[in-house]
Design a protein around this motif. Structure first.
Motif, PDB file in Angstrom:
ATOM      1  N   MET A 101      14.877  32.399  11.935  1.00  0.00           N
ATOM      2  CA  MET A 101      14.416  33.072  10.450  1.00  0.00           C
ATOM      3  C   MET A 101      13.559  33.691   9.880  1.00  0.00           C
ATOM      4  O   MET A 101      13.054  32.560   9.812  1.00  0.00           O
ATOM      5  N   ASP A 148      24.277  37.041   4.581  1.00  0.00           N
ATOM      6  CA  ASP A 148      23.789  37.506   6.004  1.00  0.00           C
ATOM      7  C   ASP A 148      22.273  36.054   5.918  1.00  0.00           C
ATOM      8  O   ASP A 148      22.292  35.574   6.956  1.00  0.00           O
ATOM      9  N   LYS A 178      22.363  33.744   9.592  1.00  0.00           N
ATOM     10  CA  LYS A 178      21.693  33.123  10.017  1.00  0.00           C
ATOM     11  C   LYS A 178      21.336  31.822  10.570  1.00  0.00           C
ATOM     12  O   LYS A 178      20.642  31.416  11.304  1.00  0.00           O
TER      13      LYS A 178
END
Length: 110
Positions: free
Chosen positions: A1, A60, A64
């Motif tokens: 990430m 988001d 992730k």
């Protein structure tokens, strides 16, 4: 990430939390002292738009980081509870920082 995902979340968490406190103050003046109705309207509209942006960035980050649904829901709702977003943001950063590629680990204290 990428670290930008966490940074976007952090910025919006602080902005949303501060705007919520400003909105609460405006509501006290509007309903408690019968003044500032126009300011309250403007602040509430701004907070609403910023909260939607916060929701997108938090979702988001949660997707992730592969958060369970309960944790994601708590992070999303924390933008509606005064002061909660400050505490939730701290905890999210502490838990998510190790997931970022290239992040330096905390030094071990003896």
């Amino acid at each position: 990430m990428k670290s930008s995902v966490l940074t976007r979340y952090r910025v919006m968490a602080y902005i949303t939390a501060v705007m919520l406190l400003v909105l609460c103050t405006c509501m006290v003046f509007k309903y408690g002292f019968d003044m500032g109705e126009d300011v309250t309207f403007a602040v509430s509209q701004a907070h609403g738009v910023l909260y939607i942006i916060y929701l997108v960035f938090a979702f988001d980050l949660g997707s992730k980081a592969r958060w369970p649904f309960g944790k994601l829901l708590w992070v999303l709702v924390s933008g509606t509870i005064p002061f909660a977003a400050f505490f939730v943001e701290r905890k999210v950063v502490a838990e998510t920082l190790p997931l970022i590629g290239g992040a330096r680990p905390e030094p071990v204290k003896a």
